[in-house]
Every structure is written in C-alpha cells, then in structure tokens.
Design a protein around this motif. Structure first.
Motif, short mmCIF file in Angstrom:
data_model
loop_
_atom_site.label_atom_id
_atom_site.label_comp_id
_atom_site.label_asym_id
_atom_site.label_seq_id
_atom_site.Cartn_x
_atom_site.Cartn_y
_atom_site.Cartn_z
N GLU A 9 51.00 24.66 55.14
CA GLU A 9 49.85 24.49 56.03
C GLU A 9 49.43 25.83 56.62
O GLU A 9 50.26 26.62 57.06
N CYS A 68 46.03 18.42 55.57
CA CYS A 68 47.01 18.41 56.66
C CYS A 68 47.96 17.27 56.32
O CYS A 68 47.55 16.10 56.25
N ARG A 69 49.20 17.61 56.07
CA ARG A 69 50.18 16.66 55.54
C ARG A 69 50.33 15.39 56.39
O ARG A 69 50.24 14.28 55.90
#
Length: 183
Positions: free
Chosen positions: A42, A11-12
């Motif tokens: 994502e 998850c960035r």
C-alpha cells in the motif's frame, strides 16, 4: 468463476470487507489449481510477496504436483523492457522465480499492472501479462521516460486448461488507435 486479487491502486482492508475472503488464496478444482497472490504494498507502485507468502505458495504447489497450477498476481515478477514500469515490478521476483522453478506443475504465472499484453518464459513456465480493460501502455523501449497511454484495443486474457496443456487467448473488447495522454 471470477477470482479477484489486489492491485497497486487498491486498499486491501476495504476491498476484503466488501468482497470477503482473503488477500491470498488457493482454489483446488479437480482439473487445476488457481493461486491468487497478494503483491500489494500500500502506497507504492511496486509490489512484494514476502517470505511468508512465498513459503505458503511453495506449500500449495506441493499439495497436488500432478495437477496444473495457475498463479495470479498483480505485479510482473521480471523486467518487461519498459524501463519506467520495470522500476515498479515485483521487488522479490527472483524469489518467486525460485519457488516456481521448483514445481513442474505451474502452467501459467499471470500478471497485470503494465496495461499491455506480454508473454515471456519464466522459471520453466510461461508468464502472461494481461492487457488493460481501460488504457494500454505505449511500447516505449530503451527509455526512462513514462511511456504514456495509447488507445489500443482494451482486453483480457482467457486461459484454457486441457489436461496438462494451457492455452492463453487475448480477447479484445474495444478497438481504437489514438494517443490519449501520458502518465
């Protein structure tokens, strides 16, 4: 020095909050340039760079055309022959191929995602896909079935730059050989 980039299970935002920095970046060492790309989409196993990031990469590679560049991203930009995983590769790999082909200083394009060491010619350079530090994907060619995981040795790739030469070593960190499971 360790250079991190996003993978398809990341998850960035939380990753960047904890580790700091940017999802894509370039580090210009005197002898070479490291470029980390963000191929994360994502919620999807496949990856994409997008036009803005590809334009940024083109600009980075133009800055020091006489200095070797290493480009890292999670998703391989071309099919690797494992049909199940080829459907989850970099969706704009042809666009990356065009950018890399325009720059003779790209010494390596480095990827992961497949969990298996693979080497291929790519856009006038060399694509190296790293093995996994967890489990290795079985080599299942000519089948749409999930390849499963094997207890083959885990490892990583070590890239050495010497002038214009780039040498890649596969470094094994475990030794095993039994089927562990499937996707």
């Amino acid at each position: 020095t360790l250079h991190l980039m996003t993978g398809n299970h990341d998850c960035r935002s939380p990753m960047l909050q904890v580790l700091g920095g940017e999802a894509r970046y370039a580090v210009e060492y005197p002898e070479f340039t490291v470029v980390a790309l963000d191929s994360l989409v994502e919620g999807s196993p496949a990856g994409r760079l997008g036009a803005a990031q590809l334009a940024w990469l083109d600009d980075v590679l133009q800055r020091r055309p006489q200095v070797p560049a290493l480009i890292g991203l999670h998703h391989p930009p071309m099919p690797v022959g494992i049909t199940f995983l080829d459907g989850m590769r970099l969706l704009d790999g042809d666009e990356l191929r065009a950018v890399v082909a325009a720059h003779g200083n790209v010494a390596r394009v480095m990827a992961g995602h497949v969990h298996r060491p693979i080497t291929a010619a790519f856009a006038g350079s060399v694509l190296t896909v790293a093995p996994s530090l967890w489990r290795q994907t079985g080599l299942l060619l000519n089948s749409d079935a999930p390849p499963g995981y094997l207890a083959e040795p885990t490892g990583f790739l070590l890239h050495m730059i010497d002038g214009d030469d780039c040498v890649t070593h596969t470094v094994q960190v475990s030794h095993a050989a039994a089927l562990l499971g499937a996707y």
